[in-house]
Enzyme design. Structure first.
Site, mmCIF file in Angstrom:
data_model
loop_
_atom_site.group_PDB
_atom_site.id
_atom_site.type_symbol
_atom_site.label_atom_id
_atom_site.label_comp_id
_atom_site.label_asym_id
_atom_site.label_seq_id
_atom_site.Cartn_x
_atom_site.Cartn_y
_atom_site.Cartn_z
ATOM 1 N N HIS A 148 31.368 29.373 52.653
ATOM 2 C CA HIS A 148 31.543 27.936 52.807
ATOM 3 C C HIS A 148 30.610 27.359 53.873
ATOM 4 C CE1 HIS A 148 34.952 27.797 50.122
ATOM 5 N NE2 HIS A 148 35.554 28.752 50.803
ATOM 6 N N THR A 195 34.756 70.275 47.829
ATOM 7 C CA THR A 195 33.961 69.048 47.919
ATOM 8 C C THR A 195 32.626 69.322 48.613
ATOM 9 O OG1 THR A 195 34.978 68.342 50.015
ATOM 10 C CG2 THR A 195 36.039 67.625 47.963
ATOM 11 N N PHE A 202 32.057 20.079 43.185
ATOM 12 C CA PHE A 202 33.416 20.574 42.971
ATOM 13 C C PHE A 202 34.355 19.368 43.022
ATOM 14 C CE2 PHE A 202 37.336 22.991 44.175
ATOM 15 C CZ PHE A 202 37.411 23.734 43.006
ATOM 16 N N LYS A 223 33.667 64.245 46.681
ATOM 17 C CA LYS A 223 32.988 64.094 47.964
ATOM 18 C C LYS A 223 32.410 62.689 48.055
ATOM 19 C CE LYS A 223 31.769 66.427 51.711
ATOM 20 N NZ LYS A 223 32.794 67.117 52.546
ATOM 21 N N GLN A 276 32.736 29.250 39.294
ATOM 22 C CA GLN A 276 33.182 29.934 38.070
ATOM 23 C C GLN A 276 32.186 29.706 36.932
ATOM 24 O OE1 GLN A 276 35.105 28.209 40.143
ATOM 25 N NE2 GLN A 276 37.238 28.917 40.141
#
Length: 307
Positions: A255, A62, A167, A17, A227
């Site tokens: 972003h 359920t 980056f 359920k 990361q």
């Protein structure tokens, strides 16, 4: 292409359920308390006949699973979602003979007490919007053979830092147009799930400390990539808690692009941004110990089972 001619058989199966919304109010004193949860139950066991022959004799409806979740909220309360989930899963394995494994997935929606006349009000709350707390409890077997896996977690924890992120130095191919940067805004919505060793934990305390560790690492790490930030988050949690075997993290890039104001004769030194929520980079990682015990079915959650 050759045809397959093997016998057709039933593979893995499960049922349950999904998403029973339960609000439990404690009225034991003039100051009431609240627990607000979304509970999904999932059972595995001797149910093959239901699939192959439509035989429901081993199938607990359920709806019965849902009613059990509501009844347990009254009978035993919800001291923590981990404790509640363990009790519920053990019930299905112990009391429903065909069931070999039960998994309970819970989202908890957090509330804070409202103020009135300068004081906390006894029975009024305001929904907290920072994140949703989660837990997944899996119980398999009975007696000496019983195994219990507990996974704590959170989702929708939205964080942003205006600098301290870069980056650059990334791989470039014929289709790369992204410019490297050594100073960017970084924002994400964190999903984190951590697997405990055993069931002897102060669930509330661990939760609050893990959340704080995740936020602190996001803030203080000079991030060369999302990361790297995820690994540092996971590393900090495992260094602090010997009772956690591994942590899984997922973080979509939210972003923020510096908007071009040059057509208006305006300089824009990382002050005005255009926010783009799609498409987005999705960064995921598992941070674990090399001596972590086997995860068993701990991560085989109901939603996304076929993914």
């Amino acid at each position: 292409m050759s045809d397959l001619n093997g016998k057709i058989v039933l593979g893995a199966d499960q049922y349950g359920k999904a998403e029973s919304r339960i609000v439990r109010i404690y009225r034991d004193s003039p100051r009431h308390e609240i627990k607000d949860v979304n509970v999904s139950t999932c059972l595995r066991g001797d149910f093959a006949a239901a699939y192959t022959d439509g035989d429901q004799s081993n199938v607990l409806p359920t709806d019965s699973q849902k009613q059990t979740a509501y009844a347990f909220a009254k009978q035993y309360g919800i001291p923590t979602i981990e404790e509640y989930g363990i009790r519920l899963a053990e019930h299905f394995v112990d009391e429903i003979e065909p069931v070999h494994l039960a998994r309970i997935e819970i989202d908890e929606y957090l509330w804070e007490r409202a103020s009135a006349d300068g004081a906390p009000h006894d029975h009024t709350w305001i929904r907290k919007g920072q994140e949703i707390r989660t837990a997944t409890i899996t119980v398999e077997g009975a007696g000496a053979d019983r195994k219990v896996w507990v996974v704590g977690g959170l989702k929708d924890l939205i964080v942003l830092k205006s600098t301290g992120s870069e980056f650059a130095g990334f791989l470039v191919d014929d289709y790369t147009v992204l410019e490297p940067t050594n100073d960017r805004m970084m924002a994400t919505s964190i999903v984190a799930k951590w697997r405990f060793v055993g069931t002897d934990a102060d669930w509330d305390d661990v939760y609050s400390q893990v959340k704080q560790l995740l936020i602190e690492q996001f803030a203080v790490v000079q991030s060369r990539a999302l990361q790297q930030t995820l690994f540092r988050m996971g590393e900090a949690v495992l260094e602090h808690f010997g009772s956690i075997a591994e942590i899984r993290l997922s973080a979509p890039n939210r972003h923020h692009f510096v908007h071009n104001l040059a057509p208006f004769g305006l300089d824009n030194p990382n002050e005005v941004f255009n926010v783009s929520d799609r498409p987005y980079g999705l960064i995921q990682a598992v941070v674990t110990r090399d001596d972590a015990p086997p995860a068993g079915p701990a991560w085989e959650q109901q939603f996304g089972w076929l993914a």
